[in-house]
Each structure stands twice: as structure tokens, then as C-alpha cells.
Design a protein around this motif. Structure first.
Motif, PDB file in Angstrom:
ATOM      1  N   ASP A 114       0.840  -1.194   0.000  1.00 22.98           N
ATOM      2  CA  ASP A 114       0.000   0.000   0.000  1.00 22.98           C
ATOM      3  C   ASP A 114       0.878   1.248   0.000  1.00 22.98           C
ATOM      4  OD1 ASP A 114      -2.355  -1.455   0.116  1.00 22.98           O
ATOM      5  OD2 ASP A 114      -2.407  -1.423   2.317  1.00 22.98           O
ATOM      6  N   TYR A 115       0.504   2.191  -0.834  1.00 16.06           N
ATOM      7  CA  TYR A 115       1.196   3.466  -0.876  1.00 16.06           C
ATOM      8  C   TYR A 115       0.493   4.454   0.045  1.00 16.06           C
ATOM      9  CZ  TYR A 115       3.713   1.885  -5.006  1.00 16.06           C
ATOM     10  OH  TYR A 115       4.513   1.203  -5.858  1.00 16.06           O
ATOM     11  N   SER A 116       1.286   5.246   0.730  1.00 11.81           N
ATOM     12  CA  SER A 116       0.723   6.296   1.572  1.00 11.81           C
ATOM     13  C   SER A 116       1.677   7.489   1.569  1.00 11.81           C
ATOM     14  CB  SER A 116       0.488   5.807   2.999  1.00 11.81           C
ATOM     15  OG  SER A 116       1.725   5.466   3.592  1.00 11.81           O
ATOM     16  N   TYR A 117       1.118   8.637   1.890  1.00 11.96           N
ATOM     17  CA  TYR A 117       1.913   9.858   1.989  1.00 11.96           C
ATOM     18  C   TYR A 117       2.324  10.077   3.436  1.00 11.96           C
ATOM     19  CZ  TYR A 117       0.744  11.375  -2.730  1.00 11.96           C
ATOM     20  OH  TYR A 117       0.616  11.468  -4.082  1.00 11.96           O
ATOM     21  N   GLU A 118       3.576  10.461   3.571  1.00 17.20           N
ATOM     22  CA  GLU A 118       4.095  10.806   4.891  1.00 17.20           C
ATOM     23  C   GLU A 118       4.645  12.219   4.794  1.00 17.20           C
ATOM     24  OE1 GLU A 118       7.826   9.088   7.004  1.00 17.20           O
ATOM     25  OE2 GLU A 118       6.172   7.655   7.258  1.00 17.20           O
ATOM     26  N   SER A 119       4.192  13.085   5.664  1.00 12.52           N
ATOM     27  CA  SER A 119       4.602  14.487   5.610  1.00 12.52           C
ATOM     28  C   SER A 119       5.568  14.813   6.740  1.00 12.52           C
ATOM     29  CB  SER A 119       3.386  15.408   5.719  1.00 12.52           C
ATOM     30  OG  SER A 119       2.558  15.256   4.610  1.00 12.52           O
ATOM     31  N   ILE A 120       6.578  15.584   6.388  1.00 13.13           N
ATOM     32  CA  ILE A 120       7.530  16.119   7.352  1.00 13.13           C
ATOM     33  C   ILE A 120       7.387  17.636   7.302  1.00 13.13           C
ATOM     34  CG2 ILE A 120       9.947  16.277   8.027  1.00 13.13           C
ATOM     35  CD1 ILE A 120      10.390  13.711   6.348  1.00 13.13           C
ATOM     36  N   PHE A 121       7.239  18.264   8.471  1.00 15.49           N
ATOM     37  CA  PHE A 121       7.017  19.702   8.535  1.00 15.49           C
ATOM     38  C   PHE A 121       8.241  20.409   9.099  1.00 15.49           C
ATOM     39  CE2 PHE A 121       2.832  17.810   8.666  1.00 15.49           C
ATOM     40  CZ  PHE A 121       2.140  18.568   7.735  1.00 15.49           C
TER      41      PHE A 121
END
Length: 156
Positions: A91-98
Motif C-alpha cells: 500500500d502506498y501512503s503519503y508521509e509528511s515532514i514539517f
């Protein structure tokens, strides 16, 4: 005596209305002009970063110089969102770094250049630090400006 008091009161009230309304109108026009100026400066700054993919100390100093030309005291908040695509168990998912302005300014002071990656999202907020009381007596903070964009990095 009552007739004289009524006439004097009416004249004072009319004078207050005829003086107060133009002042209120002029202050609203000045706020609109100031907000338009700040939005233009903010848009140019964010778009230049999004088009080139980097922020230099000279760009940052010029941005602050243009903001200081406006009336009032402002604080600037910069946010960077870096998205990564992660593959977990098919499964592909987005991971955000701020990142916030503290992270960016530390890198900028160290290297004089802060580089963004293609696809990063940059948001810059200009917030009026000191709010003034308006004519009615309420606090006014309507000169805040927010603009953002995705880094395209067109220079490569």
C-alpha cells in the motif's frame, strides 16, 4: 431651555457624525491598501522561491525590508511541508515532514542558502503583531496575509 439643549445636542451629534464617518472610511481604505501591498510582497516572495527552489539570505532580507515599509509591526511565519511516498505491505501512503521558520533560518544562517525539494509546499503568513483599537472600540486584525505554493524548481 430644553429647546436650546436639544439644538446644541443635535449640532454636536451631527458634527461628530460628519467628522467620524470620513475618518472611519479613510482608515478602512488604508487597511485595504496595506493588505494589498503585503499580499503582493508575499506573493512575489513565495513565487520566487517556488520557481527557483531555494531561498537565499538576500531574498529573505529584501522580503523583510519590503514588509517593514508597511505601517505596523508584523511577524512572519514560514512553513514547509515535505511529502514522501511510503510503500508498506503493498500500500502506498503519503508521509509528511514539517519544517518551520526556525529550522529554515538556522540552515539559512549557516549556509546562506536554503534549498527546497521539488514538490515541497511552502506557506508564508504575515501576521500583524500589534492590533489597534478601531473607531467602534473593537480590536482589528484584518491585515493578516497568507500565501503558499508548491515548489516547482524550474531552474534545473
Amino acid at each position: 431651555m430644553d429647546e436650546i439643549f436639544g439644538r446644541v445636542t443635535a449640532i454636536l451629534f451631527a458634527a461628530a457624525v460628519f467628522m467620524g464617518m470620513p475618518l472611519l472610511y479613510m482608515s478602512e481604505r488604508a487597511k485595504s491598501a496595506e493588505q494589498m501591498y503585503l499580499l503582493t510582497v508575499n506573493t512575489e516572495f513565495v513565487d520566487s522561491i517556488c520557481n527557483t527552489g531555494f531561498l537565499t539570505m538576500e531574498m529573505y532580507q529584501q522580503f523583510y525590508k519590503e514588509i517593514s515599509a508597511a505601517s505596523g509591526i508584523y511577524e512572519v511565519h514560514m512553513y514547509r511541508e515535505q511529502k514522501d511516498i511510503v510503500l508498506e505491505q503493498g500500500d502506498y501512503s503519503y508521509e509528511s515532514i514539517f519544517f518551520d521558520e526556525k529550522d529554515m533560518l538556522a540552515e539559512l544562517e549557516k549556509n546562506r542558502v536554503y534549498e527546497f525539494e521539488r514538490g515541497d509546499y511552502l506557506k508564508v503568513a504575515i501576521i500583524k503583531k500589534k492590533e489597534w483599537m478601531n473607531f467602534v472600540g473593537s480590536r482589528d486584525s484584518s491585515v493578516n496575509v497568507l500565501y503558499g505554493g508548491t515548489v516547482r524548481y524550474e531552474d534545473f
